[in-house]
Design a protein around this motif. Structure first.
Motif, PDB file in Angstrom:
ATOM      1  N   GLY A 106      14.255   3.963   5.941  1.00  0.00           N
ATOM      2  CA  GLY A 106      14.927   2.824   5.508  1.00  0.00           C
ATOM      3  C   GLY A 106      13.814   1.234   5.564  1.00  0.00           C
ATOM      4  O   GLY A 106      13.972   0.020   4.903  1.00  0.00           O
ATOM      5  N   HIS A 107      12.513   1.751   5.535  1.00  0.00           N
ATOM      6  CA  HIS A 107      11.247   0.514   6.740  1.00  0.00           C
ATOM      7  C   HIS A 107      11.244  -0.112   5.073  1.00  0.00           C
ATOM      8  O   HIS A 107      11.066   1.081   4.105  1.00  0.00           O
ATOM      9  CB  HIS A 107      10.419   0.798   7.052  1.00  0.00           C
ATOM     10  CG  HIS A 107       9.673   1.316   6.697  1.00  0.00           C
ATOM     11  ND1 HIS A 107       8.685   2.500   7.510  1.00  0.00           N
ATOM     12  CD2 HIS A 107       8.856   1.703   5.278  1.00  0.00           C
ATOM     13  CE1 HIS A 107       7.505   3.540   6.733  1.00  0.00           C
ATOM     14  NE2 HIS A 107       7.675   2.396   5.443  1.00  0.00           N
ATOM     15  N   ILE A 108      10.431  -1.034   4.791  1.00  0.00           N
ATOM     16  CA  ILE A 108       9.985  -1.566   3.907  1.00  0.00           C
ATOM     17  C   ILE A 108       9.067  -2.869   4.717  1.00  0.00           C
ATOM     18  O   ILE A 108       9.178  -3.739   6.076  1.00  0.00           O
ATOM     19  CB  ILE A 108      10.855  -3.466   2.707  1.00  0.00           C
ATOM     20  CG1 ILE A 108      11.767  -3.530   3.909  1.00  0.00           C
ATOM     21  CG2 ILE A 108      11.388  -2.199   1.983  1.00  0.00           C
ATOM     22  CD1 ILE A 108      12.511  -4.732   3.369  1.00  0.00           C
ATOM     23  N   SER A 161       0.738  10.317   8.158  1.00  0.00           N
ATOM     24  CA  SER A 161      -0.116  10.999   9.492  1.00  0.00           C
ATOM     25  C   SER A 161      -0.883  11.854   8.109  1.00  0.00           C
ATOM     26  O   SER A 161      -2.213  12.404   8.589  1.00  0.00           O
ATOM     27  CB  SER A 161       0.455  12.573   9.865  1.00  0.00           C
ATOM     28  OG  SER A 161       0.970  12.765   9.664  1.00  0.00           O
ATOM     29  N   ARG A 162      -0.298  12.059   7.003  1.00  0.00           N
ATOM     30  CA  ARG A 162      -1.411  12.995   5.762  1.00  0.00           C
ATOM     31  C   ARG A 162      -2.438  12.325   5.594  1.00  0.00           C
ATOM     32  O   ARG A 162      -3.315  12.371   4.360  1.00  0.00           O
ATOM     33  CB  ARG A 162       0.031  12.727   4.704  1.00  0.00           C
ATOM     34  CG  ARG A 162       0.144  11.661   3.709  1.00  0.00           C
ATOM     35  CD  ARG A 162       1.059  11.976   2.888  1.00  0.00           C
ATOM     36  NE  ARG A 162       1.410  10.582   1.683  1.00  0.00           N
ATOM     37  CZ  ARG A 162       2.203   9.460   2.009  1.00  0.00           C
ATOM     38  NH1 ARG A 162       2.928   9.405   3.471  1.00  0.00           N
ATOM     39  NH2 ARG A 162       2.590   9.086   1.139  1.00  0.00           N
ATOM     40  N   PHE A 163      -2.526  10.779   5.702  1.00  0.00           N
ATOM     41  CA  PHE A 163      -3.770  10.140   5.296  1.00  0.00           C
ATOM     42  C   PHE A 163      -4.572  10.118   6.497  1.00  0.00           C
ATOM     43  O   PHE A 163      -5.640   9.300   6.394  1.00  0.00           O
ATOM     44  CB  PHE A 163      -3.471   8.587   4.829  1.00  0.00           C
ATOM     45  CG  PHE A 163      -2.679   7.971   3.612  1.00  0.00           C
ATOM     46  CD1 PHE A 163      -2.668   8.418   2.986  1.00  0.00           C
ATOM     47  CD2 PHE A 163      -1.475   7.885   3.871  1.00  0.00           C
ATOM     48  CE1 PHE A 163      -2.253   8.051   1.129  1.00  0.00           C
ATOM     49  CE2 PHE A 163      -0.269   7.302   3.078  1.00  0.00           C
ATOM     50  CZ  PHE A 163      -0.455   7.845   1.675  1.00  0.00           C
ATOM     51  N   GLY A 216       7.416  -0.520  -1.639  1.00  0.00           N
ATOM     52  CA  GLY A 216       7.459   0.775  -1.689  1.00  0.00           C
ATOM     53  C   GLY A 216       9.244   0.860  -0.639  1.00  0.00           C
ATOM     54  O   GLY A 216       8.967  -0.314  -0.182  1.00  0.00           O
ATOM     55  N   ILE A 217       9.529   1.866  -0.183  1.00  0.00           N
ATOM     56  CA  ILE A 217      10.051   2.180   0.651  1.00  0.00           C
ATOM     57  C   ILE A 217      10.015   3.370   2.102  1.00  0.00           C
ATOM     58  O   ILE A 217       9.529   4.700   1.384  1.00  0.00           O
ATOM     59  CB  ILE A 217      11.653   2.248   0.276  1.00  0.00           C
ATOM     60  CG1 ILE A 217      13.045   2.227   1.253  1.00  0.00           C
ATOM     61  CG2 ILE A 217      11.309   3.699  -0.700  1.00  0.00           C
ATOM     62  CD1 ILE A 217      14.351   2.355   0.284  1.00  0.00           C
ATOM     63  N   GLY A 218      10.048   3.264   3.257  1.00  0.00           N
ATOM     64  CA  GLY A 218      10.303   4.068   4.166  1.00  0.00           C
ATOM     65  C   GLY A 218      10.887   5.419   3.745  1.00  0.00           C
ATOM     66  O   GLY A 218      12.700   4.731   3.630  1.00  0.00           O
ATOM     67  N   LYS A 277      12.030  13.026  -1.287  1.00  0.00           N
ATOM     68  CA  LYS A 277      12.029  12.520  -0.373  1.00  0.00           C
ATOM     69  C   LYS A 277      12.062  11.435  -0.317  1.00  0.00           C
ATOM     70  O   LYS A 277      12.780  10.813   0.604  1.00  0.00           O
ATOM     71  CB  LYS A 277      10.523  12.033   0.152  1.00  0.00           C
ATOM     72  CG  LYS A 277       9.615  14.097   0.606  1.00  0.00           C
ATOM     73  CD  LYS A 277       7.959  14.101   1.119  1.00  0.00           C
ATOM     74  CE  LYS A 277       7.778  15.326   0.995  1.00  0.00           C
ATOM     75  NZ  LYS A 277       6.521  15.398   1.899  1.00  0.00           N
ATOM     76  N   LYS A 278      12.705  10.630  -1.514  1.00  0.00           N
ATOM     77  CA  LYS A 278      13.068   9.130  -1.195  1.00  0.00           C
ATOM     78  C   LYS A 278      14.688   8.829  -1.986  1.00  0.00           C
ATOM     79  O   LYS A 278      15.723   7.811  -1.535  1.00  0.00           O
ATOM     80  CB  LYS A 278      12.275   8.353  -2.227  1.00  0.00           C
ATOM     81  CG  LYS A 278      11.288   8.154  -1.333  1.00  0.00           C
ATOM     82  CD  LYS A 278      10.706   7.261  -0.751  1.00  0.00           C
ATOM     83  CE  LYS A 278       9.553   7.310   0.109  1.00  0.00           C
ATOM     84  NZ  LYS A 278       8.591   6.281  -0.958  1.00  0.00           N
ATOM     85  N   ALA A 279      15.178  10.199  -2.327  1.00  0.00           N
ATOM     86  CA  ALA A 279      16.198  10.255  -2.751  1.00  0.00           C
ATOM     87  C   ALA A 279      17.499   9.916  -1.798  1.00  0.00           C
ATOM     88  O   ALA A 279      18.678   9.510  -2.441  1.00  0.00           O
ATOM     89  CB  ALA A 279      16.725  11.932  -3.284  1.00  0.00           C
ATOM     90  N   THR A 281       1.313  -1.294   0.086  1.00  0.00           N
ATOM     91  CA  THR A 281      -0.200   0.204  -0.037  1.00  0.00           C
ATOM     92  C   THR A 281       1.131   1.239   0.308  1.00  0.00           C
ATOM     93  O   THR A 281       2.101   1.895   0.260  1.00  0.00           O
ATOM     94  CB  THR A 281      -0.998  -0.145   1.358  1.00  0.00           C
ATOM     95  OG1 THR A 281      -0.270  -0.258   1.909  1.00  0.00           O
ATOM     96  CG2 THR A 281      -2.393  -1.001   1.213  1.00  0.00           C
ATOM     97  N   GLY A 282       0.022   2.513   0.023  1.00  0.00           N
ATOM     98  CA  GLY A 282       1.133   3.525  -0.249  1.00  0.00           C
ATOM     99  C   GLY A 282       0.720   4.543  -1.366  1.00  0.00           C
ATOM    100  O   GLY A 282       0.158   3.528  -2.222  1.00  0.00           O
ATOM    101  N   SER A 283       1.103   5.879  -1.389  1.00  0.00           N
ATOM    102  CA  SER A 283       1.212   6.243  -2.267  1.00  0.00           C
ATOM    103  C   SER A 283       2.299   5.882  -3.813  1.00  0.00           C
ATOM    104  O   SER A 283       1.531   6.185  -5.115  1.00  0.00           O
ATOM    105  CB  SER A 283       1.404   7.721  -2.177  1.00  0.00           C
ATOM    106  OG  SER A 283       1.033   8.141  -1.417  1.00  0.00           O
ATOM    107  N   THR A 284       2.823   5.331  -3.700  1.00  0.00           N
ATOM    108  CA  THR A 284       3.806   4.601  -4.788  1.00  0.00           C
ATOM    109  C   THR A 284       3.113   3.592  -5.916  1.00  0.00           C
ATOM    110  O   THR A 284       3.408   3.949  -6.814  1.00  0.00           O
ATOM    111  CB  THR A 284       5.302   4.318  -3.937  1.00  0.00           C
ATOM    112  OG1 THR A 284       5.509   5.736  -2.392  1.00  0.00           O
ATOM    113  CG2 THR A 284       6.459   4.069  -5.000  1.00  0.00           C
ATOM    114  N   PRO A 285       2.257   3.052  -5.222  1.00  0.00           N
ATOM    115  CA  PRO A 285       1.297   1.705  -6.256  1.00  0.00           C
ATOM    116  C   PRO A 285       0.799   2.024  -6.541  1.00  0.00           C
ATOM    117  O   PRO A 285      -0.122   1.227  -7.812  1.00  0.00           O
ATOM    118  CB  PRO A 285       1.683   0.372  -5.100  1.00  0.00           C
ATOM    119  CG  PRO A 285       1.334   0.858  -3.981  1.00  0.00           C
ATOM    120  CD  PRO A 285       2.366   2.180  -3.555  1.00  0.00           C
TER     121      PRO A 285
HETATM  122  P1  PGA Z   1       4.484   5.846   0.011  1.00  0.00           P
HETATM  123  O1  PGA Z   1       5.357   4.303   1.367  1.00  0.00           O
HETATM  124  O2  PGA Z   1       4.429   4.460  -0.946  1.00  0.00           O
HETATM  125  O3  PGA Z   1       3.611   6.324   0.374  1.00  0.00           O
HETATM  126  O4  PGA Z   1       6.233   6.666  -0.357  1.00  0.00           O
HETATM  127  C1  PGA Z   1       6.138   3.800   1.240  1.00  0.00           C
HETATM  128  C2  PGA Z   1       6.359   2.981   2.457  1.00  0.00           C
HETATM  129  O5  PGA Z   1       6.241   3.758   3.710  1.00  0.00           O
HETATM  130  O6  PGA Z   1       6.700   1.760   2.964  1.00  0.00           O
END
Ligand code: PGA
Length: 245
Positions: free
Chosen positions: A137-139, A166-168, A132-134, A201-203, A36-40
């Motif tokens: 660095g979390h998965i 929290s944006r959701f 996705g990736i936090g 933000k992921k750079a 889940t998340g914005s990425t997929p």
């Molecule tokens: P995001 O979340 O796709 O909303 O950036 C990714 C994640 O936290 O694994």
């Protein structure tokens, strides 16, 4: 590890879509690991399009989702089950019985975690896992720490994750502080892994992952470095830390 750099979010989603569409075509009984998340979201749109064009059929596909907030049920719009229904399952012909998402309302959460792993193992493990990736660095919800769990487990979310997620929610106080997450074992036993990352933000975390030659629990995603079949698809912004190296 294969790295694909795309121009933008749409291109990233299309590249990821191509891989999943190909795997589903080749194995109609595939076991998908979903995130889940914005990425997929864009990549799910690609799958829906391919389904509508009759390119792929989900009737025998099975899925296991990575995680769910503890305390939220499927009618809660911020639950991950709701997200999956809304962004993918309601638009394809997947058999509801073939969908597995951790139950955040399970009476005995620890027993549920054990059952989830057993069910996944019995099914033969994940054929292709989407991640996705936090920013930390979390998965899934395997958060940085002194150790990482192997099996599905109940985990406390870090302050950083609570703030980002929290944006959701209407306010940060509404973000659940614990979640059920597939452990590192379930993820790393996947036959193939596709990790997506987009945006500036992921750079930093992508740079960390791709420039340090070490595996560490303080960067859970680093464990992908020792997996034999990982594709990372990033957009130019997420890759910008590397481009500057
Ligand atoms: P995001 O979340 O796709 O909303 O950036 C990714 C994640 O936290 O694994």
């Amino acid at each position: 590890m294969k790295i694909i750099v795309t121009k933008n979010y749409d291109e990233m989603s299309k590249e990821a879509g191509k891989i999943f569409i190909d795997r589903i075509k080749n194995n109609p009984e595939i076991i998908l690991g979903l995130a889940t998340g914005s990425t997929p979201i864009g990549m799910y749109k690609e799958l829906i399009k391919a389904y509508e064009n009759k390119e792929i059929d989900f009737s025998r596909v099975r899925s296991f989702n990575l995680d769910e907030y503890v305390g939220l049920d499927e009618n809660d719009e911020t639950s991950y089950r709701y997200f999956m229904n809304d962004n993918l399952f309601n638009h394809i012909n997947i058999n509801r019985e073939n969908i597995n998402i951790p139950n955040g309302k399970a009476k005995d959460l620890n027993a549920f975690c054990k059952e989830y792993d057993e069910k996944l193992e019995k099914a033969g493990g994940i054929d292709i896992q989407l991640l996705g990736i936090g920013e930390d660095g979390h998965i899934a919800f395997n958060e940085p720490g002194d150790f990482l769990n192997v099996g599905t487990n109940i985990t406390a979310l870090t302050d950083s994750t609570i703030e980002v997620n929290s944006r959701f929610f209407n306010s940060i106080d509404e973000v659940p502080t614990t979640a059920i997450t597939l452990g590192m074992g379930g993820i790393l036993k996947s036959k193939e892994i596709v990790l997506l990352a987009n945006g500036e933000k992921k750079a930093e975390v992508i740079k960390e992952l791709l420039t340090q030659d070490k595996v560490t629990t303080s960067l859970p995603v680093s464990f992908l470095l020792v997996h034999p079949n990982v594709t990372i698809i990033v957009d130019e912004e997420a890759y910008s830390g590397i481009a500057k190296c």
